[in-house]
Structure formats: structure tokens, C-alpha cells
Design a protein around this motif. Structure first.
Motif, PDB file in Angstrom:
ATOM      1  N   CYS A 119       1.719   2.483   5.092  1.00  0.00           N
ATOM      2  CA  CYS A 119       0.818   1.411   5.472  1.00  0.00           C
ATOM      3  C   CYS A 119       1.451   0.073   5.098  1.00  0.00           C
ATOM      4  O   CYS A 119       2.010  -0.081   4.021  1.00  0.00           O
ATOM      5  CB  CYS A 119      -0.508   1.610   4.733  1.00  0.00           C
TER       6      CYS A 119
ATOM      7  N   PHE B 154      -0.169   4.297   0.800  1.00  0.00           N
ATOM      8  CA  PHE B 154      -0.607   5.332   1.733  1.00  0.00           C
ATOM      9  C   PHE B 154       0.492   5.632   2.741  1.00  0.00           C
ATOM     10  O   PHE B 154       1.041   4.731   3.375  1.00  0.00           O
ATOM     11  CB  PHE B 154      -1.869   4.902   2.475  1.00  0.00           C
TER      12      PHE B 154
ATOM     13  N   HIS C 132      -7.583   1.328   2.393  1.00  0.00           N
ATOM     14  CA  HIS C 132      -7.342   2.667   1.880  1.00  0.00           C
ATOM     15  C   HIS C 132      -7.970   2.870   0.504  1.00  0.00           C
ATOM     16  O   HIS C 132      -8.318   3.995   0.144  1.00  0.00           O
ATOM     17  CB  HIS C 132      -5.834   2.959   1.861  1.00  0.00           C
TER      18      HIS C 132
ATOM     19  N   ASP D 112      -0.017  -2.838   4.763  1.00  0.00           N
ATOM     20  CA  ASP D 112      -0.899  -3.812   4.131  1.00  0.00           C
ATOM     21  C   ASP D 112      -0.517  -4.032   2.661  1.00  0.00           C
ATOM     22  O   ASP D 112       0.019  -3.145   2.024  1.00  0.00           O
ATOM     23  CB  ASP D 112      -2.348  -3.327   4.208  1.00  0.00           C
TER      24      ASP D 112
ATOM     25  N   HIS E 209      -4.091   3.230  10.025  1.00  0.00           N
ATOM     26  CA  HIS E 209      -4.339   1.872   9.562  1.00  0.00           C
ATOM     27  C   HIS E 209      -3.071   1.276   8.957  1.00  0.00           C
ATOM     28  O   HIS E 209      -2.394   1.912   8.164  1.00  0.00           O
ATOM     29  CB  HIS E 209      -5.453   1.867   8.504  1.00  0.00           C
TER      30      HIS E 209
ATOM     31  N   CYS F  96       0.827  -1.197   0.000  1.00  0.00           N
ATOM     32  CA  CYS F  96       0.000   0.000   0.000  1.00  0.00           C
ATOM     33  C   CYS F  96       0.869   1.258   0.000  1.00  0.00           C
ATOM     34  O   CYS F  96       1.860   1.340   0.712  1.00  0.00           O
ATOM     35  CB  CYS F  96      -0.900  -0.017   1.229  1.00  0.00           C
TER      36      CYS F  96
END
Ligand SMILES: [Zn+2]
Length: 80
Positions: A24, A14, A37, A26, A68, A12
Motif C-alpha cells: 500500500c 499492508f 488499513h 499510503d 487500497h 503502510c
């Protein structure tokens, strides 16, 4: 060497404002964002660059989006 060996495309994109530059953790789902996101992107809560919409006034939701996928339980500073 593989042309598709870049690690950063599978994660990710973000970037949270927490502690400087943290991304992030993930895995990427669509358009470089993880599922969480990307859903926020569809809802207009962040833009395609991962910037949280200034008009999103719900502070709890902003924190949820911002934090997150990262660990917030310590003060460890992660570079790169
Ligand atoms: Zn994410």
C-alpha cells in the motif's frame, strides 16, 4: 547518518496479493498501517500482519481492502 532514516517505517505495511508483492502506498498512520488499513485492523477485517480475515465474506470489501493504496489500472509489475 540518522537512525530514523529508514523509509519503510513511514509507509503502510499492508501488502496486497495483487501481482505478487505490492505494498500500500499510503503513509503510515498507526502500528505501521495507513488510516484505511488501521481502521480495517480495528474492525477485525485484517490482522496485525496485514492478512485479510478469511471469515470476511464480502468480496467487494475484500477487494477494497486488498487494492487500497495501489494502482490497479495496468499490468506493470513492481519489485521490491
Ligand atoms: Zn494502507
Amino acid at each position: 547518518m540518522s537512525r530514523f532514516g529508514r523509509r519503510d517505517v513511514s509507509q503502510c505495511k499492508f501488502r496486497t496479493s495483487w501481482g505478487g508483492a505490492r505494498f500500500c502506498q499510503d503513509p503510515a498512520y498507526l502500528e505501521g498501517f495507513c488510516k484505511f488499513h488501521h481502521a480495517a485492523l480495528l474492525r477485525g477485517e485484517i490482522n496485525e500482519r496485514g492478512i485479510i480475515n478469511e471469515r470476511l465474506s464480502d468480496q467487494r470489501r475484500r477487494r477494497e481492502i486488498n487494492f487500497h493504496g495501489i494502482e490497479t489500472g495496468d499490468s506493470t509489475y513492481v519489485e521490491g
